[in-house]
Design a protein around this motif. Structure first.
Motif, mmCIF file in Angstrom:
data_model
loop_
_atom_site.group_PDB
_atom_site.id
_atom_site.type_symbol
_atom_site.label_atom_id
_atom_site.label_comp_id
_atom_site.label_asym_id
_atom_site.label_seq_id
_atom_site.Cartn_x
_atom_site.Cartn_y
_atom_site.Cartn_z
ATOM 1 N N ASP A 54 0.819 -1.210 0.000
ATOM 2 C CA ASP A 54 0.000 0.000 0.000
ATOM 3 C C ASP A 54 0.856 1.265 0.000
ATOM 4 O OD1 ASP A 54 1.015 -0.081 2.531
ATOM 5 O OD2 ASP A 54 -0.915 -0.027 3.571
ATOM 6 N N ARG A 55 2.161 1.114 -0.230
ATOM 7 C CA ARG A 55 3.072 2.258 -0.225
ATOM 8 C C ARG A 55 3.383 2.721 -1.642
ATOM 9 N NH1 ARG A 55 7.201 3.538 3.036
ATOM 10 N NH2 ARG A 55 7.700 4.863 1.235
ATOM 11 N N ARG A 56 3.272 4.028 -1.862
ATOM 12 C CA ARG A 56 3.697 4.606 -3.129
ATOM 13 C C ARG A 56 5.202 4.868 -3.070
ATOM 14 N NH1 ARG A 56 0.391 5.782 -6.942
ATOM 15 N NH2 ARG A 56 -1.852 5.719 -6.577
ATOM 16 N N VAL A 57 5.879 4.516 -4.151
ATOM 17 C CA VAL A 57 7.327 4.681 -4.224
ATOM 18 C C VAL A 57 7.637 5.512 -5.462
ATOM 19 C CG1 VAL A 57 9.554 3.519 -4.382
ATOM 20 C CG2 VAL A 57 7.666 2.439 -3.130
ATOM 21 N N GLY A 58 8.312 6.628 -5.258
ATOM 22 C CA GLY A 58 8.644 7.493 -6.373
ATOM 23 C C GLY A 58 9.074 8.856 -5.887
ATOM 24 N N PRO A 59 9.406 9.760 -6.799
ATOM 25 C CA PRO A 59 9.827 11.119 -6.414
ATOM 26 C C PRO A 59 8.758 11.805 -5.580
ATOM 27 C CG PRO A 59 10.254 10.708 -8.733
ATOM 28 C CD PRO A 59 9.429 9.554 -8.253
ATOM 29 N N GLY A 60 9.196 12.452 -4.522
ATOM 30 C CA GLY A 60 8.257 13.146 -3.648
ATOM 31 C C GLY A 60 7.672 12.288 -2.559
ATOM 32 N N GLN A 61 7.882 10.973 -2.619
ATOM 33 C CA GLN A 61 7.411 10.056 -1.584
ATOM 34 C C GLN A 61 8.554 9.769 -0.606
ATOM 35 O OE1 GLN A 61 4.306 9.222 -1.428
ATOM 36 N NE2 GLN A 61 3.648 9.885 -3.463
ATOM 37 N N PRO A 62 8.237 9.393 0.637
ATOM 38 C CA PRO A 62 9.306 8.968 1.550
ATOM 39 C C PRO A 62 10.095 7.802 0.961
ATOM 40 C CG PRO A 62 7.233 9.272 2.728
ATOM 41 C CD PRO A 62 6.897 9.361 1.265
ATOM 42 N N VAL A 63 11.380 7.770 1.197
ATOM 43 C CA VAL A 63 12.221 6.689 0.682
ATOM 44 C C VAL A 63 11.735 5.347 1.225
ATOM 45 C CG1 VAL A 63 14.557 5.736 0.580
ATOM 46 C CG2 VAL A 63 14.211 8.212 0.489
ATOM 47 N N TYR A 64 11.594 4.382 0.339
ATOM 48 C CA TYR A 64 11.201 3.029 0.738
ATOM 49 C C TYR A 64 12.488 2.261 1.050
ATOM 50 C CZ TYR A 64 8.452 -1.303 0.717
ATOM 51 O OH TYR A 64 7.810 -2.476 1.076
ATOM 52 N N ILE A 65 12.644 1.854 2.299
ATOM 53 C CA ILE A 65 13.882 1.207 2.740
ATOM 54 C C ILE A 65 13.647 -0.290 2.947
ATOM 55 C CG2 ILE A 65 15.730 1.191 4.444
ATOM 56 C CD1 ILE A 65 15.021 4.063 5.142
ATOM 57 N N THR A 66 14.462 -1.084 2.278
ATOM 58 C CA THR A 66 14.363 -2.534 2.365
ATOM 59 C C THR A 66 15.620 -3.111 3.010
ATOM 60 O OG1 THR A 66 12.993 -2.645 0.375
ATOM 61 C CG2 THR A 66 14.107 -4.664 1.033
ATOM 62 N N ALA A 67 15.427 -3.961 3.995
ATOM 63 C CA ALA A 67 16.533 -4.679 4.632
ATOM 64 C C ALA A 67 16.648 -6.041 3.958
ATOM 65 C CB ALA A 67 16.282 -4.834 6.126
ATOM 66 N N GLU A 68 17.743 -6.233 3.266
ATOM 67 C CA GLU A 68 17.980 -7.472 2.513
ATOM 68 C C GLU A 68 18.552 -8.538 3.447
ATOM 69 O OE1 GLU A 68 18.370 -10.274 0.304
ATOM 70 O OE2 GLU A 68 18.643 -8.814 -1.301
ATOM 71 N N ILE A 69 17.714 -9.494 3.800
ATOM 72 C CA ILE A 69 18.181 -10.641 4.589
ATOM 73 C C ILE A 69 18.884 -11.636 3.676
ATOM 74 C CG2 ILE A 69 17.429 -12.624 5.981
ATOM 75 C CD1 ILE A 69 15.201 -10.802 7.103
ATOM 76 N N GLY A 70 18.349 -11.795 2.469
ATOM 77 C CA GLY A 70 18.973 -12.681 1.496
ATOM 78 C C GLY A 70 19.127 -14.082 2.034
ATOM 79 N N LEU A 71 20.362 -14.563 2.013
ATOM 80 C CA LEU A 71 20.676 -15.876 2.586
ATOM 81 C C LEU A 71 21.478 -15.738 3.887
ATOM 82 C CD1 LEU A 71 21.669 -17.856 -0.639
ATOM 83 C CD2 LEU A 71 19.478 -17.889 0.566
#
Length: 307
Positions: A13-30
């Motif tokens: 439900d989050r908009r991602v793009g210019p003017g929006q708060p930065v979407y921060i992802t924590a990469e757990i990966g392996l």
């Protein structure tokens, strides 16, 4: 003011793009090393830091491991084993992802993954993930890209180890309407003089309707904060409980305290960037009355208050 909403993408439900708060992802990966308990502990670290999502990697080992590598033996924390057996040892299946899915839903945090093959796209779609992340190593896999496009989910494409022509082709295959591009340098860890953060500006110019983010593999925090200052709308960094743990991504990962500082600083940068429209803030009027000797030209409605 230019309307940039047409460039936004949805992750959940989050908009991602210019003017929006930065979407921060924590990469757990392996970095969970095949242990669900470690994965849940890393989700807790991400939650405490205030990120928007956690991300994993999903592979079908027999598809993603070259056949000539299967029988090569490797020393691991679980003893010496064939490489294909090691790939299975660190890969989560349906039961593990059910636990992760329920945990994230209960905690209120998004999760998604980087599928490395078509079967993994279908697997992740079964959990209703909000997006698919495409690893730089997979950028030239047209079959995978077409499968992700068919899923209808936002595609977050990392551009490390890729030429401009390869990036253009991948965007054409995916379609530019549902893509977020992430500048990346695919060395682990990446040296500062190889990060080339201004490449983000190049991507913004070449793909004006596509949000641009940053996937970092460097040590430290400053350069990722700089990426936010340069306008990255999506940021991803690997996380770990301890950089000395087993695994090729651990050394380029952030420990809990580092992740907390990074999220704090990126949030401040995101708020401070504003929208580029010059305006007078309420707090400035008192300073204006006190410090400005000549009122100046009354140019618009705002300045009539002090004319």
């Amino acid at each position: 003011m230019t309307d940039t909403s047409v460039r936004d993408r949805l992750i959940g439900d989050r908009r991602v793009g210019p003017g929006q708060p930065v979407y921060i992802t924590a990469e757990i990966g392996l970095n969970h090393n095949g242990e669900v308990s470690t994965a849940l502990a890393l989700i807790d670290v991400a939650l405490a830091a205030g990120v928007d999502a956690v991300k994993f990697q999903k592979r079908t080992p027999e598809v993603c491991t070259p056949r000539d590598q299967w029988d090569i033996e490797r020393d691991t924390p679980w003893g010496r084993m064939r490489y294909i057996d090691y790939r299975h040892r660190v890969e989560f299946g349906a039961e593990e992802y059910r636990i992760i899915d329920e945990y994230c839903r209960d905690k209120g945090i998004d999760w998604f993954a980087s599928p490395w093959d078509v079967a993994s796209v279908d697997f992740l779609d079964g959990f209703g993930v909000p997006a698919h992340k495409i690893a730089s190593a997979c950028l030239t896999d047209d079959e995978l890209l077409r499968s992700i496009r068919a899923s209808g989910r936002t595609a977050i494409l990392s551009t490390g180890m890729s030429t401009p022509a390869q990036i253009r082709h991948a965007v054409e295959v995916l379609g530019s309407g549902n893509v977020i591009l992430c500048h990346a340098t695919s060395t682990y860890p990446a040296a500062n003089d190889e990060l080339n953060l201004r490449m983000m500006n190049t991507l913004m110019t070449e793909y004006p309707n596509v949000p641009v983010g940053y996937s970092g593999h460097e040590r430290g925090l400053q350069t990722t904060v700089a990426a936010a200052a340069l306008g990255a709308c999506f940021i991803e960094r690997h996380i770990t409980l301890d950089r000395t743990m087993w695994g090729s991504d651990q050394a380029a990962s952030l420990e809990p305290a580092g992740l907390t500082r990074l999220v704090r600083d990126v949030r401040v940068i995101s708020e401070a960037l504003g929208d580029g429209v010059k305006r007078l803030y309420d707090g400035e009027y008192a300073a204006m009355r006190k410090l400005r000797r000549v009122p100046g030209v009354v140019a618009d409605r705002d300045t009539t208050r002090v004319a």
